[in-house]
Design a protein around this motif. Structure first.
Motif, short mmCIF file in Angstrom:
data_model
loop_
_atom_site.label_atom_id
_atom_site.label_comp_id
_atom_site.label_asym_id
_atom_site.label_seq_id
_atom_site.Cartn_x
_atom_site.Cartn_y
_atom_site.Cartn_z
N ALA A 1 0.83 -1.21 0.00
CA ALA A 1 0.00 0.00 0.00
C ALA A 1 0.87 1.26 0.00
O ALA A 1 0.54 2.24 -0.66
N VAL A 2 1.98 1.23 0.72
CA VAL A 2 2.90 2.37 0.73
C VAL A 2 3.54 2.52 -0.65
O VAL A 2 3.61 3.62 -1.21
N ASP A 3 4.01 1.41 -1.22
CA ASP A 3 4.66 1.45 -2.53
C ASP A 3 3.71 1.94 -3.62
O ASP A 3 4.14 2.58 -4.57
N GLU A 4 2.43 1.62 -3.47
CA GLU A 4 1.44 2.04 -4.47
C GLU A 4 0.95 3.46 -4.22
O GLU A 4 0.15 3.99 -4.99
N GLY A 5 1.40 4.08 -3.14
CA GLY A 5 1.00 5.44 -2.83
C GLY A 5 -0.37 5.55 -2.18
O GLY A 5 -0.92 6.65 -2.06
N ILE A 6 -0.92 4.41 -1.78
CA ILE A 6 -2.24 4.42 -1.15
C ILE A 6 -2.15 4.85 0.30
O ILE A 6 -3.04 5.51 0.83
N VAL A 7 -1.06 4.46 0.95
CA VAL A 7 -0.85 4.77 2.37
C VAL A 7 0.43 5.58 2.54
O VAL A 7 1.48 5.21 2.00
N SER A 8 0.31 6.68 3.27
CA SER A 8 1.51 7.50 3.53
C SER A 8 1.62 7.91 5.00
O SER A 8 2.62 8.50 5.40
N ASN A 9 0.59 7.62 5.79
CA ASN A 9 0.63 7.93 7.21
C ASN A 9 -0.36 7.02 7.94
O ASN A 9 -1.08 6.24 7.32
N TYR A 10 -0.38 7.13 9.27
CA TYR A 10 -1.23 6.23 10.04
C TYR A 10 -2.71 6.43 9.73
O TYR A 10 -3.47 5.46 9.67
N LYS A 11 -3.10 7.66 9.52
CA LYS A 11 -4.51 7.94 9.21
C LYS A 11 -4.95 7.21 7.95
O LYS A 11 -6.02 6.59 7.90
N SER A 12 -4.13 7.28 6.92
CA SER A 12 -4.48 6.58 5.67
C SER A 12 -4.38 5.07 5.83
O SER A 12 -5.11 4.32 5.18
N LEU A 13 -3.50 4.62 6.73
CA LEU A 13 -3.41 3.19 7.01
C LEU A 13 -4.72 2.67 7.60
O LEU A 13 -5.21 1.61 7.22
N THR A 14 -5.29 3.44 8.51
CA THR A 14 -6.56 3.02 9.11
C THR A 14 -7.72 3.15 8.11
O THR A 14 -8.58 2.29 8.06
N SER A 15 -7.73 4.19 7.32
CA SER A 15 -8.85 4.37 6.40
C SER A 15 -8.80 3.41 5.21
O SER A 15 -9.83 2.95 4.74
N GLY B 1 -6.23 -1.22 12.99
CA GLY B 1 -6.50 -0.57 14.27
C GLY B 1 -7.93 -0.13 14.48
O GLY B 1 -8.22 0.57 15.45
N THR B 2 -8.83 -0.56 13.63
CA THR B 2 -10.21 -0.09 13.72
C THR B 2 -11.13 -1.02 14.52
O THR B 2 -12.32 -0.74 14.63
N CYS B 3 -10.57 -2.10 15.06
CA CYS B 3 -11.42 -3.02 15.83
C CYS B 3 -11.04 -2.94 17.31
O CYS B 3 -11.53 -2.07 18.01
N CYS B 4 -10.14 -3.78 17.76
CA CYS B 4 -9.76 -3.75 19.18
C CYS B 4 -8.73 -2.66 19.49
O CYS B 4 -8.62 -2.20 20.61
N GLY B 5 -7.96 -2.29 18.47
CA GLY B 5 -6.97 -1.23 18.64
C GLY B 5 -5.65 -1.65 19.24
O GLY B 5 -4.75 -0.83 19.40
N LYS B 6 -5.49 -2.93 19.55
CA LYS B 6 -4.25 -3.39 20.19
C LYS B 6 -3.04 -3.34 19.25
O LYS B 6 -1.92 -3.40 19.70
N CYS B 7 -3.28 -3.23 17.96
CA CYS B 7 -2.18 -3.24 17.00
C CYS B 7 -1.65 -1.84 16.69
O CYS B 7 -0.70 -1.70 15.92
N LYS B 8 -2.24 -0.80 17.25
CA LYS B 8 -1.90 0.57 16.85
C LYS B 8 -0.42 0.88 16.96
O LYS B 8 0.19 1.39 16.03
N SER B 9 0.19 0.58 18.10
CA SER B 9 1.61 0.94 18.27
C SER B 9 2.49 0.13 17.34
O SER B 9 3.43 0.67 16.75
N CYS B 10 2.18 -1.15 17.17
CA CYS B 10 2.95 -1.99 16.25
C CYS B 10 2.78 -1.50 14.81
O CYS B 10 3.74 -1.41 14.06
N ALA B 11 1.55 -1.17 14.43
CA ALA B 11 1.28 -0.70 13.08
C ALA B 11 2.02 0.61 12.79
O ALA B 11 2.58 0.77 11.71
N LYS B 12 2.04 1.50 13.75
CA LYS B 12 2.76 2.77 13.58
C LYS B 12 4.24 2.51 13.41
O LYS B 12 4.91 3.14 12.59
N LYS B 13 4.78 1.57 14.19
CA LYS B 13 6.21 1.25 14.11
C LYS B 13 6.53 0.62 12.75
O LYS B 13 7.51 1.01 12.10
#
Ligand code: FES
Length: 72
Positions: free
Chosen positions: A17-31, A36-48
């Motif tokens: 998704a990053v390589d295709e330009g679809i995702v460039s930040n955490y907000k776009s990763l969630t959208s 991170g849109t269910c339990c949210g436990k992955c947020k810190s790992c996903a950001k890293k």
């Protein structure tokens, strides 16, 4: 490896998704990938993971334009 278990999103999917330009930040990763849109436990790992991928790409891109062709 899975980054977001709830939505079954892997690090490879994030990289694509990053390589295709679809995702460039955490907000776009969630959208875009619902990370991170269910339990949210992955947020810190996903950001890293996202940060590491973006850093790797910027490091790689710095070399792509860094070479100068020698005149023949
Ligand atoms: S593991 Fe990602 S929202 Fe639950």
């Amino acid at each position: 490896m899975f980054v977001c278990i709830c939505n079954q999103v892997s690090d490879k999917q994030i990289r694509s998704a990053v390589d295709e330009g679809i995702v460039s930040n955490y907000k776009s990763l969630t959208s875009e990938l619902n990370v991170g849109t269910c339990c949210g436990k992955c947020k810190s790992c996903a950001k890293k993971v996202l940060s590491e991928i973006i850093q790797e790409d910027s490091y790689t891109n710095s070399f792509r334009g860094g070479f100068v062709a020698c005149p023949a």
